[in-house]
Design a protein around this motif. Structure first.
Motif: not given
Length: 67
Positions: A42-63
């Motif tokens: 669970a602590p790993a999820e709490w730490i990594l969730r914002p980064y995973v959500n950020l990566a998933l919300s980025l448009p591919l064109v910007s990456v």
């Protein structure tokens, strides 16, 4: 002119296929490892969730320029 027999097209196709073959397996392994880590600890999820959500919300064109 047949596009599929054009040398420029075939070179681009080879380059793209090589990129996919080389990049896909490590990405799959990393994704599975992160998913298991986040699912089991669970602590790993709490730490990594914002980064995973950020990566998933980025448009591919910007990456693409970063790659």
């Amino acid at each position: 002119m047949d596009v599929f027999s054009d040398e420029v097209f075939l070179e681009g196709l080879r380059s793209t296929a090589l990129s996919i073959v080389l990049a896909f397996p490590p990405c799959v392994i990393l994704g599975i490892a992160l998913g298991l880590l986040m699912g089991l600890i669970a602590p790993a999820e709490w730490i990594l969730r914002p980064y995973v959500n950020l990566a998933l919300s980025l448009p591919l064109v910007s990456v693409i320029p970063v790659i």
